[in-house]
Enzyme design. Structure first.
Site, short mmCIF file in Angstrom:
data_model
loop_
_atom_site.label_atom_id
_atom_site.label_comp_id
_atom_site.label_asym_id
_atom_site.label_seq_id
_atom_site.Cartn_x
_atom_site.Cartn_y
_atom_site.Cartn_z
N TYR A 45 66.86 -15.79 53.83
CA TYR A 45 65.66 -15.15 54.37
C TYR A 45 65.28 -15.86 55.66
CZ TYR A 45 60.90 -13.13 53.96
OH TYR A 45 59.73 -12.45 54.18
N ARG A 98 61.77 -3.91 65.88
CA ARG A 98 61.05 -5.19 66.06
C ARG A 98 61.42 -6.11 64.91
NH1 ARG A 98 56.54 -6.66 63.09
NH2 ARG A 98 58.25 -7.94 62.36
N LYS A 116 65.07 -8.80 52.23
CA LYS A 116 63.80 -8.53 51.54
C LYS A 116 64.08 -8.08 50.10
CE LYS A 116 60.73 -9.08 54.95
NZ LYS A 116 59.48 -9.84 54.92
N GLU A 188 59.51 -1.88 57.13
CA GLU A 188 59.71 -3.26 57.56
C GLU A 188 60.18 -3.31 59.01
OE1 GLU A 188 59.28 -5.88 55.01
OE2 GLU A 188 59.06 -6.95 56.91
N ASP A 189 59.51 -4.10 59.79
CA ASP A 189 59.95 -4.43 61.16
C ASP A 189 60.17 -3.20 62.05
OD1 ASP A 189 59.66 -6.91 60.10
OD2 ASP A 189 61.65 -7.65 60.61
N ASP A 211 54.95 -3.86 55.03
CA ASP A 211 54.95 -5.29 54.76
C ASP A 211 54.34 -6.09 55.91
OD1 ASP A 211 55.67 -7.54 53.24
OD2 ASP A 211 57.53 -7.79 54.39
N ASP A 212 54.62 -5.68 57.15
CA ASP A 212 54.16 -6.46 58.30
C ASP A 212 52.67 -6.29 58.54
OD1 ASP A 212 56.86 -7.37 59.14
OD2 ASP A 212 57.16 -5.21 59.27
N ASN A 353 57.73 -15.32 63.40
CA ASN A 353 59.04 -15.69 62.85
C ASN A 353 60.15 -15.28 63.81
OD1 ASN A 353 58.02 -16.57 60.30
ND2 ASN A 353 57.68 -14.43 59.76
N ASN A 397 53.91 -16.65 54.38
CA ASN A 397 54.90 -15.58 54.59
C ASN A 397 54.69 -14.50 53.55
OD1 ASN A 397 57.56 -14.14 54.29
ND2 ASN A 397 58.04 -15.45 56.03
O1 LIG Z 1 60.45 -11.58 57.36
C1 LIG Z 1 59.58 -12.48 57.42
O2 LIG Z 1 59.82 -13.68 57.32
C2 LIG Z 1 58.13 -12.07 57.56
C3 LIG Z 1 58.05 -10.76 58.21
O3 LIG Z 1 57.91 -9.72 57.59
C4 LIG Z 1 58.23 -10.70 59.68
O4 LIG Z 1 58.20 -11.73 60.38
O5 LIG Z 1 58.43 -9.58 60.18
MG LIG Z 2 58.72 -8.05 58.65
#
Ligand SMILES: O=C([O-])CC(=O)C(=O)O
Ligand SMILES: [Mg+2]
Length: 497
Positions: A45, A98, A116, A188-189, A211-212, A353, A397
């Site tokens: 991770y 992103r 994840k 996610e992202d 999640d973000d 991160n 986190n």
């Molecule tokens: O993945 C991770 O460590 C936390 C997160 O969701 C990000 O930074 O987008």
């Molecule tokens: Mg993320």
């Protein structure tokens, strides 16, 4: 296996060894990950997964997850049917625009949904076969990748606007048609504009969770609730300043405001007044309102314009400073020293991160504040020695939240996510911080207990879902913590009979 993995010098080599093991012997992969969670989390991770995504094409061996590209428009349902497992409970999906604080990595973002979901299983106990990682390939605007001979995705600029929206809509409809209403879709992202739009658009028709925006908000709120035990008082006594006004920044700000308004019976507008955000153009103030993106508008308070963070700290005098900008080294010595001169115990969270994008290091936070900062970061930092004392930084986190949160939704058959479930998750996590943790200056419990923590989070989330009438698994189990534990996958080898 642990002996072998420890032989590798480079984190990326460890990552590749773990990826091979996941493919070769999934049960052993999870056994290792669960039993050595603090050691292996930074491998599978954040931060190593970030490097893996950057180099994904050149370390690629076998495909993981499901890719859905623009070329599959009109037949996404058929593509979903190619996946060998039928009973899917959680999908983590990205479009790679992103990835962490590393920007647009296109298709190479697949490392994130895969990582994840490994945590969904190891930390939250969701069966591996019920997890489906998906990357939507609409191209990339990353010039370097477009020219990279090992790039695995479509070689074109990102599709946007209607073309993008139509593909996502077909995807969302196909998922619901194929897996039903109770499948959890974790975004996610995604880049800011798409992340907020997708969450708003599908929040009322699907079981979706960003999640973000929401996971990060819930974990940070938990840390802040726990921190009150160290600094005294309540959340309403604080002034918050954010560097970064994207998904994480505005998501956290909104959840803090919601919690304060619940605690004090003040309106949300009133609760927002003690929360300030700085973006790349400076402090967000009312004179900028016309030109702000919609998710920033609630934070445009009356104030004269301020261009940089140092001046904003000195003007706003925050008690809590939170970095969510995705840009490293922005909490300078001057900024941290100002925080330390304004507060006996400044709360400083460097959330971006991976480690390279962290707003400051743990060592910087402790030394520049003469050991007075309460510090946590998105990516892990080792304990720091300062003037003969050891300071242990926490890891703020979303990995603390999403596995237990998702388990709570799944085990109760919940059909929609509600903000009150995020607050319940925050309170459940904060309640798991022990006196012993506080004595070390920690505002999060260690990851070594994460499965127990996840069971408690799942239980509180499910309890809230039942209370709100959003859970469909009836009757409600009597002891939700026990029920959560009984639902969790364990990587045990069965005996032959
Ligand atoms: O993945 C991770 O460590 C936390 C997160 O969701 C990000 O930074 O987008
Ligand atoms: Mg993320």
């Amino acid at each position: 296996m642990m002996h072998n993995i420890r032989q590798y010098q480079l984190p990326l080599q460890k990552y590749m060894a773990m990826t091979d093991l996941q493919e070769m012997n999934e049960r052993l992969f999870y056994k290792l990950l669960i039993e050595n969670v603090e050691e292996l989390l930074p491998v599978v991770y954040t931060p190593t997964v970030g490097e893996a995504c950057q180099k994904y094409g050149s370390i690629f061996r076998r495909p993981q997850g499901l890719f859905i590209s623009l070329k599959e428009k009109g037949k996404i349902l058929e593509v979903l049917k190619n996946w060998p497992q039928r009973n899917i409970q959680v999908i983590v999906v990205t479009d790679g625009e992103r990835i962490l604080g590393l920007g647009d990595l296109g298709c190479q973002g697949m490392g994130i949904p895969v990582g994840k979901l490994s945590l969904y299983t190891a930390l939250g106990g969701v069966r591996p076969s019920a997890c489906l990682p998906i990357t939507i390939d609409v191209g990339t605007n990353n010039e370097k990748l477009l020219e990279d001979e090992f790039y695995i995705g479509l070689r074109q600029k990102r599709a946007t606007g209607q073309e993008y929206a139509e593909l996502m809509h077909e995807f969302m409809s196909a998922v619901k048609q194929h897996y039903g209403e109770k499948v959890l879709i974790q975004f996610e992202d995604f880049a800011n504009h798409n992340a907020f739009d997708l969450l708003a658009k599908y929040g009322t028709t699907h079981l979706v969770f960003n999640d973000d925006i929401q996971g990060t908000a819930s974990v940070v709120l938990a840390g802040l609730i726990a921190a009150q035990k160290l600094v005294g008082g309540t959340l309403a006594d604080h002034r918050f300043l954010f560097l970064g006004a994207g998904e994480a920044g505005t998501g956290i700000a909104e959840l803090i405001a919601l919690e304060i308004s619940k605690q004090t019976n003040a309106s949300l507008e009133e609760a927002r007044k003690n929360i300030w955000l700085v973006d790349s153009k400076g402090l967000i103030v009312s004179s900028r309102k016309e030109s702000l993106q919609h998710f920033k508008k609630p934070w445009a308070h009356e104030h004269e314009p301020i261009r940089n963070l140092t001046d904003a700290v000195n003007a706003i005098k925050p008690t809590v400073l939170i970095g969510t900008s995705g840009v490293g080294r922005t909490f300078t010595k001057e900024v941290v020293k100002s925080m330390a001169s304004l507060n006996e115990r400044p709360i400083i969270l460097s959330l971006s991160n991976p480690t390279s994008q962290s707003e400051c290091t743990a060592e910087e936070a402790y030394t520049w504040s003469q050991g007075r900062a309460i510090f946590a970061s998105g990516s892990p930092f080792a304990p720091v020695q300062y003037e003969g004392k050891v300071f242990v930084p926490g890891q703020a986190n979303n990995a603390y939240i999403f596995p237990g949160f998702g388990l709570g939704l799944i085990m109760s058959g919940t059909v929609r996510v509600h903000d009150d479930m995020l607050l319940a998750a925050s309170e459940a996590l904060a309640a798991q911080v022990t006196r012993e943790n506080f004595d070390k200056g920690l505002i999060y419990p260690p990851f070594s207990n994460i499965r127990k923590i996840s069971a408690h989070i799942a239980a509180e989330v499910a309890a809230k879902a039942y209370e709100l009438g959003l859970a469909t698994r009836l009757p409600q189990p009597e002891n939700l913590v026990k029920y959560a534990e009984s639902c969790m996958y364990s990587p045990a080898y069965r005996n032959y009979r």
